[in-house]
Design an enzyme around this catalytic site. Structure first.
Site, short mmCIF file in Angstrom:
data_model
loop_
_atom_site.label_atom_id
_atom_site.label_comp_id
_atom_site.label_asym_id
_atom_site.label_seq_id
_atom_site.Cartn_x
_atom_site.Cartn_y
_atom_site.Cartn_z
CD GLU A 52 -2.76 0.96 2.57
OE1 GLU A 52 -3.18 2.04 3.06
OE2 GLU A 52 -2.96 -0.16 3.08
CG ASP A 63 -3.32 8.24 8.10
OD1 ASP A 63 -3.43 7.02 8.22
OD2 ASP A 63 -3.44 8.84 7.01
CE1 TYR A 178 -7.38 -0.68 7.00
CE2 TYR A 178 -6.07 -0.48 5.02
CZ TYR A 178 -6.19 -0.38 6.39
OH TYR A 178 -5.12 0.01 7.15
#
Length: 276
Positions: A52, A63, A178
């Protein structure tokens, strides 16, 4: 345009071997502008089934500190969407043949031009795209472009996802789903949530696609815990933290040994201390 999905082929190969895949995450242009060209082949040598590649963005809301810092450094190194595409092309020229998946926020892709971006992904050999801030019910344009180009648009689901959201993802996703392991942002954790199996069962109930588990994966024990629950794990912050402590000349070897260490959790019952 590829007639078959490189991502689908990789997961089929994992299933045939009875293996759990490891998908490392790198921010393109971190730690140094050209680092990705050495790090990706090293990760593949260590046992990565796919890689990725993060497109740096100034406001990566999903994040944690580690990837925020990596994005800041990459942007300071002059990394752009075009540079990310050029990097992917150079990786393919070097002979990297595992699936490459871009992870990028929507605004930079929109500014670059969605159609232009997807066509470029085809040209440089990028197999899929993850856009964490693009919900499925707002993804019509990008979804149609990816489908027409034979690229996989990969969506994220979390323990807080409603049944409706899971069904929307199942209706649109390709490649894999995911699965975010926890409520919160990316970052290494000491242990994975106790309710993880129940969450993953909810996702399995609505899709036959492979599942990849990310957020918080940092040790072989975590990888071992995921065996039998998902098809692959995604490892980002722990890898970037490891690279941050290495001089440039030692980063590729550190990346390779880190993935090989994590693979102990995928291949063995009782992984032991990290090799170097």
């Amino acid at each position: 345009m590829r007639r078959t999905s490189r991502i689908a082929d990789a997961f089929a190969a994992l299933r045939a071997r009875g293996q759990l895949g490891i998908i490392p995450y790198l921010t393109i242009g971190y730690p140094q502008r050209e680092s990705t060209l050495e790090l990706v082949p090293a990760l593949v040598r260590g046992g990565a089934c796919a890689v990725e590649l993060g497109i740096p963005f100034s406001d990566p809301l999903a994040d944690g500190v580690t990837i925020q810092r990596a994005s800041h450094v990459a942007l300071a190194n002059g990394v752009t969407v075009r540079f990310c595409l050029e990097t992917a092309a150079r990786l393919r020229e070097q002979g990297v043949d595992v699936p490459l998946v871009f992870m990028g926020y929507f605004n930079p892709l929109l500014q670059y031009g969605l159609e232009r971006f997807v066509h470029a992904c085809v040209e440089v050999g990028v197999d899929g795209v993850i856009v964490p801030d693009l919900p499925p019910n707002e993804s019509d344009e990008l979804h149609a472009l990816c489908r027409a180009a034979g690229r996989d648009l990969i969506f994220m689901v979390a323990p807080t996802s409603t049944d409706r959201h899971l069904r929307e993802v199942a209706a649109r996703a390709s490649g894999f789903v995911y699965c975010v392991s926890l409520t919160g942002v990316t970052g290494a954790r000491e242990r994975l949530p106790d309710d993880l199996p129940a969450f993953l069962q909810r996702v399995r109930a609505v899709t036959a696609l492979p599942l990849a588990l990310g957020f918080g994966i940092s040790r072989p024990e975590h990888v071992s815990q995921a065996r039998g629950l998902v098809d692959a794990v995604v490892v980002g912050s722990a890898l970037l933290d490891r690279l941050a402590g290495e001089p440039p000349e030692g980063q590729a070897a550190a990346a390779e040994s880190f993935i090989a260490w994590l693979r102990q959790g995928a291949d063995a019952v009782a992984p032991v201390g990290e090799g170097s």
